[in-house]
Design a protein around this motif. Structure first.
Motif, PDB file in Angstrom:
ATOM      1  N   LYS A   1      -0.410 -25.716 -19.781  1.00 30.37           N
ATOM      2  CA  LYS A   1      -0.153 -24.412 -19.587  1.00 30.37           C
ATOM      3  C   LYS A   1       1.459 -24.235 -19.274  1.00 30.37           C
ATOM      4  CE  LYS A   1      -3.992 -22.327 -20.460  1.00 30.37           C
ATOM      5  NZ  LYS A   1      -3.968 -21.228 -21.504  1.00 30.37           N
ATOM      6  N   ILE A   2       1.908 -25.144 -18.550  1.00 32.44           N
ATOM      7  CA  ILE A   2       3.289 -25.122 -18.110  1.00 32.44           C
ATOM      8  C   ILE A   2       3.985 -24.977 -19.500  1.00 32.44           C
ATOM      9  CG2 ILE A   2       5.002 -26.096 -17.016  1.00 32.44           C
ATOM     10  CD1 ILE A   2       2.834 -27.101 -15.079  1.00 32.44           C
ATOM     11  N   ALA A   3       3.642 -26.001 -20.379  1.00 32.06           N
ATOM     12  CA  ALA A   3       4.519 -25.922 -21.553  1.00 32.06           C
ATOM     13  C   ALA A   3       4.438 -24.552 -22.617  1.00 32.06           C
ATOM     14  CB  ALA A   3       4.164 -27.150 -22.502  1.00 32.06           C
ATOM     15  N   GLU A   4       3.242 -24.077 -22.516  1.00 30.18           N
ATOM     16  CA  GLU A   4       2.853 -22.847 -23.132  1.00 30.18           C
ATOM     17  C   GLU A   4       3.600 -21.822 -22.727  1.00 30.18           C
ATOM     18  OE1 GLU A   4      -0.978 -20.254 -24.209  1.00 30.18           O
ATOM     19  OE2 GLU A   4      -1.287 -22.171 -23.507  1.00 30.18           O
ATOM     20  N   GLY A   5       3.736 -21.731 -21.310  1.00 32.07           N
ATOM     21  CA  GLY A   5       4.504 -20.426 -20.652  1.00 32.07           C
ATOM     22  C   GLY A   5       6.012 -20.809 -20.571  1.00 32.07           C
ATOM     23  N   LYS A   6       6.415 -21.845 -20.936  1.00 38.68           N
ATOM     24  CA  LYS A   6       7.954 -21.960 -21.197  1.00 38.68           C
ATOM     25  C   LYS A   6       8.309 -21.612 -22.479  1.00 38.68           C
ATOM     26  CE  LYS A   6       8.849 -25.161 -17.529  1.00 38.68           C
ATOM     27  NZ  LYS A   6       9.872 -26.232 -16.864  1.00 38.68           N
ATOM     28  N   ALA A   7       7.165 -21.999 -23.423  1.00 41.56           N
ATOM     29  CA  ALA A   7       7.484 -21.627 -24.737  1.00 41.56           C
ATOM     30  C   ALA A   7       7.372 -20.297 -25.042  1.00 41.56           C
ATOM     31  CB  ALA A   7       6.612 -22.210 -25.634  1.00 41.56           C
ATOM     32  N   GLU A   8       6.578 -19.489 -24.536  1.00 43.23           N
ATOM     33  CA  GLU A   8       6.487 -18.301 -24.612  1.00 43.23           C
ATOM     34  C   GLU A   8       7.764 -17.388 -23.913  1.00 43.23           C
ATOM     35  OE1 GLU A   8       2.989 -17.241 -22.394  1.00 43.23           O
ATOM     36  OE2 GLU A   8       1.669 -17.246 -24.361  1.00 43.23           O
ATOM     37  N   GLN A   9       8.265 -17.864 -22.942  1.00 47.36           N
ATOM     38  CA  GLN A   9       9.490 -17.225 -22.429  1.00 47.36           C
ATOM     39  C   GLN A   9      10.719 -17.754 -23.244  1.00 47.36           C
ATOM     40  OE1 GLN A   9      10.150 -18.035 -18.088  1.00 47.36           O
ATOM     41  NE2 GLN A   9       8.061 -19.048 -18.525  1.00 47.36           N
ATOM     42  N   ALA A  10      10.667 -18.774 -23.889  1.00 46.28           N
ATOM     43  CA  ALA A  10      11.903 -19.408 -24.760  1.00 46.28           C
ATOM     44  C   ALA A  10      11.776 -18.258 -25.952  1.00 46.28           C
ATOM     45  CB  ALA A  10      11.822 -20.608 -25.210  1.00 46.28           C
ATOM     46  N   SER A  11      10.648 -18.000 -26.501  1.00 47.17           N
ATOM     47  CA  SER A  11      10.286 -17.355 -27.625  1.00 47.17           C
ATOM     48  C   SER A  11      10.971 -15.713 -27.390  1.00 47.17           C
ATOM     49  CB  SER A  11       9.019 -17.100 -28.196  1.00 47.17           C
ATOM     50  OG  SER A  11       8.692 -16.173 -29.170  1.00 47.17           O
ATOM     51  N   ALA A  12      10.590 -15.388 -26.335  1.00 49.42           N
ATOM     52  CA  ALA A  12      11.290 -13.976 -25.880  1.00 49.42           C
ATOM     53  C   ALA A  12      12.542 -14.066 -25.806  1.00 49.42           C
ATOM     54  CB  ALA A  12      10.379 -13.478 -24.450  1.00 49.42           C
ATOM     55  N   SER A  13      13.362 -14.957 -25.223  1.00 46.65           N
ATOM     56  CA  SER A  13      14.630 -15.031 -25.227  1.00 46.65           C
ATOM     57  C   SER A  13      15.161 -15.067 -26.383  1.00 46.65           C
ATOM     58  CB  SER A  13      14.979 -16.188 -24.185  1.00 46.65           C
ATOM     59  OG  SER A  13      14.617 -16.104 -23.041  1.00 46.65           O
ATOM     60  N   ALA A  14      14.818 -15.801 -27.242  1.00 42.81           N
ATOM     61  CA  ALA A  14      15.197 -16.073 -28.698  1.00 42.81           C
ATOM     62  C   ALA A  14      15.342 -14.581 -29.611  1.00 42.81           C
ATOM     63  CB  ALA A  14      14.619 -16.891 -29.358  1.00 42.81           C
ATOM     64  N   LYS A  15      14.063 -13.982 -29.230  1.00 37.55           N
ATOM     65  CA  LYS A  15      14.052 -12.496 -29.824  1.00 37.55           C
ATOM     66  C   LYS A  15      15.022 -11.504 -29.337  1.00 37.55           C
ATOM     67  CE  LYS A  15       9.177 -12.954 -30.968  1.00 37.55           C
ATOM     68  NZ  LYS A  15       7.697 -12.367 -30.476  1.00 37.55           N
ATOM     69  N   LYS A  16      15.249 -11.687 -27.863  1.00 37.63           N
ATOM     70  CA  LYS A  16      16.046 -10.864 -27.445  1.00 37.63           C
ATOM     71  C   LYS A  16      17.619 -10.965 -27.793  1.00 37.63           C
ATOM     72  CE  LYS A  16      18.022  -9.162 -22.852  1.00 37.63           C
ATOM     73  NZ  LYS A  16      17.966  -9.564 -21.521  1.00 37.63           N
ATOM     74  N   ALA A  17      17.776 -12.280 -27.718  1.00 36.44           N
ATOM     75  CA  ALA A  17      19.124 -12.620 -28.688  1.00 36.44           C
ATOM     76  C   ALA A  17      19.496 -12.250 -30.054  1.00 36.44           C
ATOM     77  CB  ALA A  17      19.317 -14.172 -28.436  1.00 36.44           C
ATOM     78  N   GLY A  18      18.317 -12.348 -30.759  1.00 37.88           N
ATOM     79  CA  GLY A  18      18.513 -11.968 -32.023  1.00 37.88           C
ATOM     80  C   GLY A  18      18.537 -10.495 -32.408  1.00 37.88           C
ATOM     81  N   GLU A  19      17.902  -9.611 -31.416  1.00 35.91           N
ATOM     82  CA  GLU A  19      18.124  -8.210 -31.417  1.00 35.91           C
ATOM     83  C   GLU A  19      19.556  -7.845 -30.722  1.00 35.91           C
ATOM     84  OE1 GLU A  19      16.038  -5.889 -32.405  1.00 35.91           O
ATOM     85  OE2 GLU A  19      14.828  -7.395 -33.263  1.00 35.91           O
ATOM     86  N   ASN A  20      20.090  -8.594 -29.910  1.00 36.70           N
ATOM     87  CA  ASN A  20      21.497  -8.248 -29.452  1.00 36.70           C
ATOM     88  C   ASN A  20      22.441  -8.466 -30.441  1.00 36.70           C
ATOM     89  OD1 ASN A  20      20.567  -7.466 -26.934  1.00 36.70           O
ATOM     90  ND2 ASN A  20      20.767  -9.422 -25.851  1.00 36.70           N
ATOM     91  N   ILE A  21      22.236  -9.360 -31.389  1.00 40.58           N
ATOM     92  CA  ILE A  21      23.083  -9.734 -32.464  1.00 40.58           C
ATOM     93  C   ILE A  21      23.010  -8.615 -33.440  1.00 40.58           C
ATOM     94  CG2 ILE A  21      23.636 -11.327 -34.382  1.00 40.58           C
ATOM     95  CD1 ILE A  21      22.774 -13.698 -32.605  1.00 40.58           C
ATOM     96  N   LYS A  22      21.830  -8.283 -33.905  1.00 44.82           N
ATOM     97  CA  LYS A  22      21.651  -6.938 -34.737  1.00 44.82           C
ATOM     98  C   LYS A  22      22.360  -5.860 -34.293  1.00 44.82           C
ATOM     99  CE  LYS A  22      17.017  -7.807 -35.888  1.00 44.82           C
ATOM    100  NZ  LYS A  22      15.602  -7.213 -36.035  1.00 44.82           N
TER     101      LYS A  22
END
Length: 57
Positions: A31-52
């Motif tokens: 669950k800890i790993a799953e939570g960290k993965a969800e957070q990383a995914s959100a951060s990556a999406k945010k970075a991608g949107e910022n680049i766009k």
């Protein structure tokens, strides 16, 4: 980045933090790993949107 994307990414980040907290409280490493993965995914999406956004201008 549209407001909907920002809200979606923030919700995913919060969900990840909650999942990680549950994992820590129950000593569930998956669950800890799953939570960290969800957070990383959100951060990556945010970075991608910022680049766009940069290239839109």
């Amino acid at each position: 980045m549209s407001a909907g994307d920002k809200i979606s990414n923030a919700a995913e980040d919060v969900k990840g933090k909650a999942t990680e907290a549950v994992g820590k409280a129950t000593h569930d490493d998956s669950k800890i790993a799953e939570g960290k993965a969800e957070q990383a995914s959100a951060s990556a999406k945010k970075a991608g949107e910022n680049i766009k956004d940069i290239f839109k201008d």
